[in-house]
Design a protein around this motif. Sequence first.
Motif, PDB file in Angstrom:
ATOM      1  N   SER A 114      -9.091  -9.921  17.630  1.00  0.00           N
ATOM      2  CA  SER A 114      -9.821 -10.795  16.731  1.00  0.00           C
ATOM      3  C   SER A 114     -10.874 -11.553  17.522  1.00  0.00           C
ATOM      4  O   SER A 114     -10.814 -11.626  18.747  1.00  0.00           O
ATOM      5  CB  SER A 114      -8.867 -11.768  16.019  1.00  0.00           C
ATOM      6  OG  SER A 114      -8.131 -12.530  16.965  1.00  0.00           O
ATOM      7  N   GLU A 143     -10.857 -18.514  11.191  1.00  0.00           N
ATOM      8  CA  GLU A 143      -9.974 -17.435  10.755  1.00  0.00           C
ATOM      9  C   GLU A 143     -10.755 -16.121  10.705  1.00  0.00           C
ATOM     10  O   GLU A 143     -11.940 -16.101  10.351  1.00  0.00           O
ATOM     11  CB  GLU A 143      -9.400 -17.746   9.364  1.00  0.00           C
ATOM     12  CG  GLU A 143      -8.571 -19.017   9.296  1.00  0.00           C
ATOM     13  CD  GLU A 143      -7.286 -18.915  10.098  1.00  0.00           C
ATOM     14  OE1 GLU A 143      -6.729 -17.791  10.171  1.00  0.00           O
ATOM     15  OE2 GLU A 143      -6.844 -19.949  10.636  1.00  0.00           O
ATOM     16  N   GLN A 144     -10.070 -15.035  11.030  1.00  0.00           N
ATOM     17  CA  GLN A 144     -10.702 -13.720  10.975  1.00  0.00           C
ATOM     18  C   GLN A 144     -11.054 -13.375   9.523  1.00  0.00           C
ATOM     19  O   GLN A 144     -10.245 -13.593   8.612  1.00  0.00           O
ATOM     20  CB  GLN A 144      -9.760 -12.650  11.544  1.00  0.00           C
ATOM     21  CG  GLN A 144     -10.402 -11.296  11.781  1.00  0.00           C
ATOM     22  CD  GLN A 144     -11.276 -11.269  13.027  1.00  0.00           C
ATOM     23  OE1 GLN A 144     -11.348 -12.240  13.770  1.00  0.00           O
ATOM     24  NE2 GLN A 144     -11.931 -10.146  13.262  1.00  0.00           N
ATOM     25  N   THR A 172     -17.464 -11.989  14.737  1.00  0.00           N
ATOM     26  CA  THR A 172     -17.959 -10.828  13.996  1.00  0.00           C
ATOM     27  C   THR A 172     -19.402 -11.020  13.545  1.00  0.00           C
ATOM     28  O   THR A 172     -19.989 -10.097  12.982  1.00  0.00           O
ATOM     29  CB  THR A 172     -17.091 -10.592  12.743  1.00  0.00           C
ATOM     30  OG1 THR A 172     -17.150 -11.764  11.913  1.00  0.00           O
ATOM     31  CG2 THR A 172     -15.641 -10.315  13.130  1.00  0.00           C
ATOM     32  N   ASP A 204     -15.634  -6.005   8.806  1.00  0.00           N
ATOM     33  CA  ASP A 204     -15.651  -7.111   9.763  1.00  0.00           C
ATOM     34  C   ASP A 204     -14.257  -7.448  10.284  1.00  0.00           C
ATOM     35  O   ASP A 204     -14.095  -7.852  11.437  1.00  0.00           O
ATOM     36  CB  ASP A 204     -16.278  -8.345   9.122  1.00  0.00           C
ATOM     37  CG  ASP A 204     -17.702  -8.109   8.650  1.00  0.00           C
ATOM     38  OD1 ASP A 204     -17.942  -7.067   7.999  1.00  0.00           O
ATOM     39  OD2 ASP A 204     -18.566  -8.948   8.932  1.00  0.00           O
ATOM     40  N   ARG A 205     -13.250  -7.293   9.433  1.00  0.00           N
ATOM     41  CA  ARG A 205     -11.884  -7.657   9.827  1.00  0.00           C
ATOM     42  C   ARG A 205     -11.460  -6.962  11.118  1.00  0.00           C
ATOM     43  O   ARG A 205     -10.717  -7.522  11.920  1.00  0.00           O
ATOM     44  CB  ARG A 205     -10.917  -7.305   8.689  1.00  0.00           C
ATOM     45  CG  ARG A 205      -9.477  -7.703   8.969  1.00  0.00           C
ATOM     46  CD  ARG A 205      -8.622  -7.656   7.712  1.00  0.00           C
ATOM     47  NE  ARG A 205      -7.256  -8.048   8.011  1.00  0.00           N
ATOM     48  CZ  ARG A 205      -6.235  -7.195   8.029  1.00  0.00           C
ATOM     49  NH1 ARG A 205      -6.424  -5.920   7.735  1.00  0.00           N
ATOM     50  NH2 ARG A 205      -5.014  -7.622   8.312  1.00  0.00           N
ATOM     51  N   ARG A 263     -11.311 -11.452   6.097  1.00  0.00           N
ATOM     52  CA  ARG A 263     -10.403 -10.488   5.492  1.00  0.00           C
ATOM     53  C   ARG A 263     -11.134  -9.244   5.020  1.00  0.00           C
ATOM     54  O   ARG A 263     -10.526  -8.196   4.824  1.00  0.00           O
ATOM     55  CB  ARG A 263      -9.689 -11.131   4.279  1.00  0.00           C
ATOM     56  CG  ARG A 263      -8.733 -12.252   4.620  1.00  0.00           C
ATOM     57  CD  ARG A 263      -7.535 -11.784   5.399  1.00  0.00           C
ATOM     58  NE  ARG A 263      -6.790 -10.717   4.709  1.00  0.00           N
ATOM     59  CZ  ARG A 263      -5.745 -10.100   5.248  1.00  0.00           C
ATOM     60  NH1 ARG A 263      -5.333 -10.421   6.473  1.00  0.00           N
ATOM     61  NH2 ARG A 263      -5.121  -9.155   4.585  1.00  0.00           N
ATOM     62  N   SER A 308     -14.357  -7.073  15.790  1.00  0.00           N
ATOM     63  CA  SER A 308     -14.672  -8.270  16.569  1.00  0.00           C
ATOM     64  C   SER A 308     -15.407  -7.899  17.850  1.00  0.00           C
ATOM     65  O   SER A 308     -15.159  -6.852  18.444  1.00  0.00           O
ATOM     66  CB  SER A 308     -13.389  -9.022  16.920  1.00  0.00           C
ATOM     67  OG  SER A 308     -12.776  -9.544  15.761  1.00  0.00           O
ATOM     68  N   LEU A 327      -3.905  -7.260  12.937  1.00  0.00           N
ATOM     69  CA  LEU A 327      -5.066  -7.194  13.824  1.00  0.00           C
ATOM     70  C   LEU A 327      -4.642  -6.888  15.255  1.00  0.00           C
ATOM     71  O   LEU A 327      -3.666  -7.446  15.762  1.00  0.00           O
ATOM     72  CB  LEU A 327      -5.832  -8.510  13.790  1.00  0.00           C
ATOM     73  CG  LEU A 327      -6.603  -8.821  12.502  1.00  0.00           C
ATOM     74  CD1 LEU A 327      -7.191 -10.215  12.592  1.00  0.00           C
ATOM     75  CD2 LEU A 327      -7.700  -7.796  12.277  1.00  0.00           C
TER      76      LEU A 327
END
Length: 383
Positions: free
Chosen positions: A227, A238-239, A230, A245-246, A241, A249, A224
């Motif tokens: 981050s 946690e971001q 989203t 969306d990953r 996966r 941000s 990333l």
Amino acid sequence: MRTIYLDHAATSFPKPPAVGKRMQEYVETVGATVNRSSYGAAQEAGMVALRLRQRLGALFSFPDPAHVVLTPGNTWGLNMLLHGALRPGDHCLVSAMEHNAVMRPLQQMSQRGVRFERVPCDAEGRLDLRALERMLRPDTRLVLLCHASNVSGTVQDAERAGQVCAAHGVPFALDAAQTAGHLPIDFGRLGLAALSVPGHKGLMGPQGIGALILRPDFAEALELFVSGGTGSASDSEEQPRYMPDRFESGTPNVPGIYGWEAALEYLQSVTVERVAAHDRALSEQFLDGLQEVPGVVLYGPRTAAGRVGVFSLDFLGKDNAEAAYRLECEYGILTRCGLHCAPSAHKTLGTFPKGSVRLSFGWFTTEEEVGRALEAIAAVSAG
């Protein structure tokens, strides 16, 4: 005096009328952002974003809209790609014609142990494909090329470069800032792992938005770059996966999404093939006319084959900045003079540090405007 805009390599202008109308419609009647609520206006904004991804996928023969990542622009997308793919000790190959959107991140990353080399190009900016293959190493983790130079208009043979990379198992990425919307691009046929495009050039959208299209396995391997929030998986710090969306941000540029989606709808109705034919016809007209103008040197390909409508000129015996100023003030011809954020390209072409006067064409450029530009170039050269 009517001005003639010939700076499409910087940004396309004018835009299709629907672009501004759709952006105004969003600002005045919608207002909601994407992924942040479930009421009607927010759902509408989400559907426009999905249509934008689908249109981009169709344009580049890419089947998975979820892996079309919307970015704040091409430079941002290239940074996501470079910082995500390369770790200390890794090796990267680029061409000698790259823009600073690639070179500045690489120079920064070289201070942290990433190594890069420039594959040489000839005096017209064409990549040496044999050198590309020779320069690949066991630790080469990425080959990134500008598809066409923003200085000379030279188009690289991306298909052959992709074949070389595939034969050695090296991911191949393309910066299509000067070709997206001007030439057909088939993600799969070129063997790409990633394709980065801006919205505001040949794709006729507004500034401040772009896309990074990622092959799924390559996306999975990227670290990333940014981050944060989203609007999804809000129960976790946690971001996410899952895609996109990953990599998306922060609050997206929703007015830009509306405008760009309208631009791509227009481009799909026109077709990239018609745009490419128009570009080629104007290039032939310009190149033919330039042969009759003494005192001006063209850098890059001398034929319309293997180029887009981006032309760098040197006014012999004159200051190029003064020539560009006269083109505007005396003849209404709007160009860009200087080094075009691409010093490596100018060194390859032999125009560093003087730079050049660049003229670049778009879909709305006319034959009459090209003719007027040629007359103005001849007059400035003679005077």
